[in-house]
Design a protein around this motif. Structure first.
Motif, PDB file in Angstrom:
ATOM      1  N   TYR A   1      45.259  39.490  17.245  1.00 34.02           N
ATOM      2  CA  TYR A   1      45.247  40.311  18.457  1.00 34.02           C
ATOM      3  C   TYR A   1      45.655  39.524  19.691  1.00 34.02           C
ATOM      4  CZ  TYR A   1      43.131  43.918  15.632  1.00 34.02           C
ATOM      5  OH  TYR A   1      42.902  44.845  14.661  1.00 34.02           O
ATOM      6  N   LYS A   2      45.380  38.237  19.708  1.00 34.59           N
ATOM      7  CA  LYS A   2      45.838  37.400  20.812  1.00 34.59           C
ATOM      8  C   LYS A   2      47.367  37.327  20.819  1.00 34.59           C
ATOM      9  CE  LYS A   2      44.929  32.793  22.634  1.00 34.59           C
ATOM     10  NZ  LYS A   2      44.242  31.536  22.334  1.00 34.59           N
ATOM     11  N   ASN A   3      47.961  37.170  19.637  1.00 38.60           N
ATOM     12  CA  ASN A   3      49.420  37.155  19.544  1.00 38.60           C
ATOM     13  C   ASN A   3      50.017  38.515  19.901  1.00 38.60           C
ATOM     14  OD1 ASN A   3      49.475  34.477  18.803  1.00 38.60           O
ATOM     15  ND2 ASN A   3      49.436  34.918  16.616  1.00 38.60           N
ATOM     16  N   GLU A   4      49.349  39.591  19.511  1.00 39.56           N
ATOM     17  CA  GLU A   4      49.820  40.936  19.876  1.00 39.56           C
ATOM     18  C   GLU A   4      49.770  41.129  21.387  1.00 39.56           C
ATOM     19  OE1 GLU A   4      51.077  43.813  18.317  1.00 39.56           O
ATOM     20  OE2 GLU A   4      51.498  42.271  16.830  1.00 39.56           O
ATOM     21  N   TYR A   5      48.727  40.667  22.016  1.00 39.53           N
ATOM     22  CA  TYR A   5      48.609  40.779  23.471  1.00 39.53           C
ATOM     23  C   TYR A   5      49.729  40.013  24.149  1.00 39.53           C
ATOM     24  CZ  TYR A   5      46.494  40.930  28.077  1.00 39.53           C
ATOM     25  OH  TYR A   5      46.267  41.153  29.405  1.00 39.53           O
ATOM     26  N   ARG A   6      50.015  38.810  23.650  1.00 34.40           N
ATOM     27  CA  ARG A   6      51.099  38.014  24.229  1.00 34.40           C
ATOM     28  C   ARG A   6      52.455  38.670  24.000  1.00 34.40           C
ATOM     29  NH1 ARG A   6      49.252  31.946  22.462  1.00 34.40           N
ATOM     30  NH2 ARG A   6      47.596  31.754  24.009  1.00 34.40           N
ATOM     31  N   ARG A   7      52.632  39.308  22.845  1.00 26.09           N
ATOM     32  CA  ARG A   7      53.897  39.977  22.548  1.00 26.09           C
ATOM     33  C   ARG A   7      54.101  41.188  23.456  1.00 26.09           C
ATOM     34  NH1 ARG A   7      55.697  44.205  19.604  1.00 26.09           N
ATOM     35  NH2 ARG A   7      53.621  44.744  18.871  1.00 26.09           N
ATOM     36  N   LEU A   8      53.030  41.950  23.677  1.00 23.76           N
ATOM     37  CA  LEU A   8      53.146  43.152  24.495  1.00 23.76           C
ATOM     38  C   LEU A   8      53.171  42.855  25.990  1.00 23.76           C
ATOM     39  CD1 LEU A   8      50.735  45.487  22.521  1.00 23.76           C
ATOM     40  CD2 LEU A   8      53.238  45.552  22.559  1.00 23.76           C
ATOM     41  N   ASN A   9      52.591  41.740  26.387  1.00 19.41           N
ATOM     42  CA  ASN A   9      52.514  41.371  27.811  1.00 19.41           C
ATOM     43  C   ASN A   9      53.095  39.975  28.011  1.00 19.41           C
ATOM     44  OD1 ASN A   9      50.959  43.768  28.477  1.00 19.41           O
ATOM     45  ND2 ASN A   9      49.306  42.757  27.362  1.00 19.41           N
ATOM     46  N   PRO A  10      54.414  39.817  27.952  1.00 17.46           N
ATOM     47  CA  PRO A  10      54.991  38.468  28.043  1.00 17.46           C
ATOM     48  C   PRO A  10      54.811  37.816  29.410  1.00 17.46           C
ATOM     49  CG  PRO A  10      56.722  40.121  27.987  1.00 17.46           C
ATOM     50  CD  PRO A  10      55.429  40.840  27.790  1.00 17.46           C
ATOM     51  N   ALA A  11      54.643  38.613  30.460  1.00 23.64           N
ATOM     52  CA  ALA A  11      54.488  38.032  31.799  1.00 23.64           C
ATOM     53  C   ALA A  11      53.060  37.635  32.107  1.00 23.64           C
ATOM     54  CB  ALA A  11      54.982  39.031  32.832  1.00 23.64           C
ATOM     55  N   GLY A  12      52.147  37.837  31.147  1.00 25.17           N
ATOM     56  CA  GLY A  12      50.757  37.480  31.379  1.00 25.17           C
ATOM     57  C   GLY A  12      49.990  38.574  32.091  1.00 25.17           C
ATOM     58  N   TYR A  13      50.483  39.782  32.029  1.00 24.48           N
ATOM     59  CA  TYR A  13      49.811  40.920  32.661  1.00 24.48           C
ATOM     60  C   TYR A  13      48.469  41.173  32.004  1.00 24.48           C
ATOM     61  CZ  TYR A  13      48.762  45.790  33.663  1.00 24.48           C
ATOM     62  OH  TYR A  13      48.135  46.945  34.028  1.00 24.48           O
ATOM     63  N   LYS A  14      47.425  41.346  32.810  1.00 26.52           N
ATOM     64  CA  LYS A  14      46.104  41.639  32.294  1.00 26.52           C
ATOM     65  C   LYS A  14      45.836  43.129  32.463  1.00 26.52           C
ATOM     66  CE  LYS A  14      43.773  37.292  32.608  1.00 26.52           C
ATOM     67  NZ  LYS A  14      42.535  36.653  32.925  1.00 26.52           N
ATOM     68  N   ALA A  15      45.557  43.812  31.383  1.00 29.55           N
ATOM     69  CA  ALA A  15      45.336  45.247  31.427  1.00 29.55           C
ATOM     70  C   ALA A  15      43.973  45.591  32.019  1.00 29.55           C
ATOM     71  CB  ALA A  15      45.470  45.839  30.031  1.00 29.55           C
ATOM     72  N   ASP A  16      43.061  44.609  32.080  1.00 32.77           N
ATOM     73  CA  ASP A  16      41.713  44.894  32.573  1.00 32.77           C
ATOM     74  C   ASP A  16      41.683  45.087  34.087  1.00 32.77           C
ATOM     75  OD1 ASP A  16      40.849  44.613  30.006  1.00 32.77           O
ATOM     76  OD2 ASP A  16      40.198  42.539  30.260  1.00 32.77           O
ATOM     77  N   GLU A  17      42.621  44.503  34.797  1.00 32.50           N
ATOM     78  CA  GLU A  17      42.572  44.529  36.263  1.00 32.50           C
ATOM     79  C   GLU A  17      43.222  45.770  36.823  1.00 32.50           C
ATOM     80  OE1 GLU A  17      42.582  39.766  36.910  1.00 32.50           O
ATOM     81  OE2 GLU A  17      44.473  40.805  37.112  1.00 32.50           O
TER      82      GLU A  17
END
Length: 133
Positions: A117-133
């Protein structure tokens, strides 16, 4: 004093210096670390479960769930080891081995899921975007 007596005395002293702390650790020193790890595992387990409730992003939720699974696995694993070290009976050995295996499986599965899931998060958010904020 003959030379071989000095060498043997030095060898005996070095052997006691090097091997004595490793072999002769007291049982209470070993027993102290397991409750600390067990308590930290429970605290982090609760932390990650609360973090799941705070976030709305599904990917972050499953990542936190994988991390909490790792904490639960380490809790069960170290609890089994602690019970065997404390009681030192055959029954506690079997129960401790069962807990050790189950905790190890939970730890391994949680580690694999968290990495995925960490790799999936990095794949979906390459710019380091945090969905929590």
């Amino acid at each position: 004093m003959p030379a071989h007596t000095v060498v043997l005395g030095l060898e005996h002293y070095l052997t006691k210096l090097i091997y004595f702390p490793i072999i002769h650790t007291s049982r209470s020193e070993i027993m102290f670390i397991f409750p600390v790890i067990i308590i930290l595992s429970v605290v982090f387990y609760v932390y990650y479960k609360v973090a799941i409730l705070k976030t709305r992003d599904r990917l972050t939720q499953v990542y936190f769930n994988a991390r909490s699974r790792m904490c639960l696995g380490s809790f069960v694993l170290f609890f089994g080891v602690n019970q065997y070290v404390y009681y030192l009976t055959q029954l506690s050995l079997f129960i401790g081995l069962l807990f050790f295996v189950l905790g190890g499986l939970q730890l391994y599965t949680g580690f694999k899921e968290a990495r995925h899931y960490k790799n999936e998060y990095r794949r979906l958010n390459p710019a380091g975007y945090k969905a929590d904020e």
